[in-house]
Scaffold this motif. Structure first.
Motif, mmCIF file in Angstrom:
data_model
loop_
_atom_site.group_PDB
_atom_site.id
_atom_site.type_symbol
_atom_site.label_atom_id
_atom_site.label_comp_id
_atom_site.label_asym_id
_atom_site.label_seq_id
_atom_site.Cartn_x
_atom_site.Cartn_y
_atom_site.Cartn_z
ATOM 1 N N VAL A 197 0.840 -1.711 14.236
ATOM 2 C CA VAL A 197 1.942 -2.666 14.045
ATOM 3 C C VAL A 197 1.599 -3.637 12.912
ATOM 4 O O VAL A 197 2.443 -3.948 12.055
ATOM 5 C CB VAL A 197 2.231 -3.438 15.347
ATOM 6 C CG1 VAL A 197 3.153 -4.627 15.071
ATOM 7 C CG2 VAL A 197 2.876 -2.517 16.379
ATOM 8 N N ALA A 198 0.360 -4.121 12.897
ATOM 9 C CA ALA A 198 -0.068 -5.040 11.844
ATOM 10 C C ALA A 198 -0.010 -4.366 10.477
ATOM 11 O O ALA A 198 0.440 -4.971 9.485
ATOM 12 C CB ALA A 198 -1.482 -5.547 12.128
ATOM 13 N N ASP A 199 -0.469 -3.090 10.416
ATOM 14 C CA ASP A 199 -0.411 -2.356 9.145
ATOM 15 C C ASP A 199 1.027 -2.172 8.671
ATOM 16 O O ASP A 199 1.332 -2.329 7.484
ATOM 17 C CB ASP A 199 -1.085 -0.985 9.304
ATOM 18 C CG ASP A 199 -2.595 -1.095 9.449
ATOM 19 O OD1 ASP A 199 -3.152 -2.136 9.035
ATOM 20 O OD2 ASP A 199 -3.208 -0.148 9.984
ATOM 21 N N LEU A 200 1.911 -1.816 9.611
ATOM 22 C CA LEU A 200 3.330 -1.647 9.258
ATOM 23 C C LEU A 200 3.936 -2.960 8.754
ATOM 24 O O LEU A 200 4.727 -2.966 7.804
ATOM 25 C CB LEU A 200 4.129 -1.135 10.465
ATOM 26 C CG LEU A 200 3.988 0.342 10.798
ATOM 27 C CD1 LEU A 200 4.654 0.644 12.132
ATOM 28 C CD2 LEU A 200 4.621 1.197 9.697
ATOM 29 N N ALA A 201 3.586 -4.052 9.392
ATOM 30 C CA ALA A 201 4.110 -5.363 8.980
ATOM 31 C C ALA A 201 3.641 -5.718 7.579
ATOM 32 O O ALA A 201 4.419 -6.233 6.752
ATOM 33 C CB ALA A 201 3.686 -6.433 9.979
ATOM 34 N N ARG A 202 2.358 -5.456 7.294
ATOM 35 C CA ARG A 202 1.837 -5.736 5.955
ATOM 36 C C ARG A 202 2.524 -4.863 4.900
ATOM 37 O O ARG A 202 2.861 -5.327 3.807
ATOM 38 C CB ARG A 202 0.321 -5.521 5.924
ATOM 39 C CG ARG A 202 -0.479 -6.677 6.525
ATOM 40 C CD ARG A 202 -1.950 -6.538 6.221
ATOM 41 N NE ARG A 202 -2.555 -5.433 6.966
ATOM 42 C CZ ARG A 202 -3.098 -5.534 8.168
ATOM 43 N NH1 ARG A 202 -3.149 -6.718 8.771
ATOM 44 N NH2 ARG A 202 -3.611 -4.492 8.765
ATOM 45 N N GLN A 203 2.721 -3.588 5.229
ATOM 46 C CA GLN A 203 3.396 -2.684 4.301
ATOM 47 C C GLN A 203 4.835 -3.118 4.065
ATOM 48 O O GLN A 203 5.357 -3.078 2.941
ATOM 49 C CB GLN A 203 3.364 -1.245 4.836
ATOM 50 C CG GLN A 203 3.995 -0.218 3.904
ATOM 51 C CD GLN A 203 3.309 -0.156 2.556
ATOM 52 O OE1 GLN A 203 2.095 -0.150 2.473
ATOM 53 N NE2 GLN A 203 4.109 -0.135 1.482
ATOM 54 N N LEU A 204 5.482 -3.554 5.158
ATOM 55 C CA LEU A 204 6.861 -4.027 5.044
ATOM 56 C C LEU A 204 6.942 -5.261 4.145
ATOM 57 O O LEU A 204 7.835 -5.374 3.294
ATOM 58 C CB LEU A 204 7.417 -4.351 6.433
ATOM 59 C CG LEU A 204 8.853 -4.888 6.486
ATOM 60 C CD1 LEU A 204 9.824 -3.911 5.842
ATOM 61 C CD2 LEU A 204 9.258 -5.164 7.930
ATOM 62 N N LEU A 205 5.990 -6.171 4.317
ATOM 63 C CA LEU A 205 5.956 -7.369 3.474
ATOM 64 C C LEU A 205 5.765 -6.990 2.011
ATOM 65 O O LEU A 205 6.416 -7.555 1.116
ATOM 66 C CB LEU A 205 4.824 -8.290 3.934
ATOM 67 C CG LEU A 205 4.635 -9.587 3.134
ATOM 68 C CD1 LEU A 205 5.900 -10.435 3.173
ATOM 69 C CD2 LEU A 205 3.441 -10.363 3.659
#
Length: 367
Positions: A223-231
């Motif tokens: 989830v953290a990786d996805l959030a960073r990628q989304l940002l």
């Protein structure tokens, strides 16, 4: 007297709005040439009428059509009275005729023209004028010329007004289209990632409740990786929105592809482009690169942009087999943008996926 056209451009300032009044100086020509033959009373009255006429004229060119009639009548009255003191009034009659030609509608112009002719004739035969024929010829020719010029200026003013309204409508449509594009971009960028984040967060919660902490921690990390990628994707999208120069934007997109492991060939042959065409082209190429990042299986692509005298040609090739073509928001967006400029977008599917976009460049675009 082309500078009289400033009457139709009332937003202009300074000389370009009132500079044409220099031509009213011809009214003072008889006074200047035969100054010794004029009495002090004639000189005073001639100058007083001149100043009064200028004030009325300035007020008339800043007046709405509904209130111009009183000013027009007052101007004719000044012209009539001034004729008893100087023979320079044909110039003032001409300026009054211009106001009538510009300010009035078709039927009103007929009455205004009759009023001008009647006042000129009355002034010529009642006033103390030596050469009546010369006075009439000059006055009527000036009135006819400036009356016609006033009509032409009015038509040009209406044309420019309609043109401005059309330009405003186009700007509004462009703004709407841009909002739709941003909405599509946000949907594409945020939709999938946020759905994945929500699902993984729910899964992590269930794993945590089942005391499967290792798996729950793994899902939380994802989830953290996805959030960073989304940002990162959102920042990239904002950066693309700010990018105006097409060549710089292409270079930025190429670098983005390389960073994602793509082997990319870029060929750019551009001259000066109209701002509108350049803006749409940038949006189309950005959509195409986004499509490559999401769907290319071989990460091997080619981008070609070539400008001819009348067209901008955009070609994007994904060197990967394409069995079926699913047209989503991205490809639909490319088609819509091309059609907005009366261009075309074609997609071919086979051994490779190929996008061909043609955007017309007209002489009007380059003005």
């Amino acid at each position: 007297m082309s500078s009289l056209n400033s009457f139709s451009q009332q937003s202009d300032k300074g000389f370009w709005k009132y500079g044409h009044l220099i031509f009213t100086g011809f009214y003072l020509l008889p006074l200047t040439i035969n100054f010794a033959s004029f009495t002090a009373n004639q000189i005073t009255m001639s100058l007083a009428f001149y100043v009064a006429f200028i004030l009325l004229y300035v007020k008339a060119i800043n007046c709405k059509s509904a209130g111009v009639t009183k000013l027009f009548v007052a101007m004719l009255l000044i012209c009539f009275c001034a004729t008893f003191y100087t023979t320079g009034t044909p110039t003032l009659f001409g300026f009054a005729a211009y106001v009538a030609g510009y300010a009035y509608s078709y039927h009103q112009r007929i009455y205004a023209a009759l009023a001008i002719i009647s006042t000129v004739l009355l002034s010529a035969y009642i006033g103390d004028i030596g050469k009546v024929q010369y006075f009439l010829a000059v006055a009527l020719i000036l009135c006819a010329a400036l009356f016609s010029y006033g009509i032409a200026a009015k038509r040009e003013s209406l044309y420019k007004k309609r043109e401005q309204e059309s330009a405003n409508q186009l700007e509004q449509l462009a703004a709407i289209a841009e909002r739709e594009r941003i909405a599509r971009d946000l949907h594409d960028i945020l939709g999938h990632s946020l759905s994945s984040i929500a699902l993984k967060a729910e899964l992590a919660n269930k794993l945590n409740q089942g005391e499967r902490y290792a798996q729950a921690n793994s899902e939380i990390a994802q989830v953290a990786d996805l959030a960073r990628q989304l940002l990162s994707d959102v920042r990239s999208a904002v950066s693309d929105l700010k990018q105006l120069n097409l060549v710089s934007q292409i270079a930025q997109l190429k670098q983005r592809l390389i960073e994602q492991g793509f082997n990319v060939k870029v060929s750019v042959n551009l001259d000066t482009l109209p701002a509108k065409v350049e803006g749409f082209a940038g949006l189309i190429i950005k959509e195409a690169v986004t499509n490559l990042l999401r769907h290319s299986s071989t990460k091997n692509c080619e981008i070609s942009i070539e400008q001819t005298a009348q067209q901008l040609l955009i070609k994007v090739i994904d060197n990967a087999p394409c069995n079926t073509l699913k047209v989503g928001n991205g490809l639909n967006g490319i088609t819509e943008r091309a059609e907005q400029l009366k261009g075309s977008a074609k997609f071919t599917c086979g051994d490779t996926f190929t996008l061909n976009v043609i955007l017309p460049i007209t002489a009007k675009d380059l003005q």
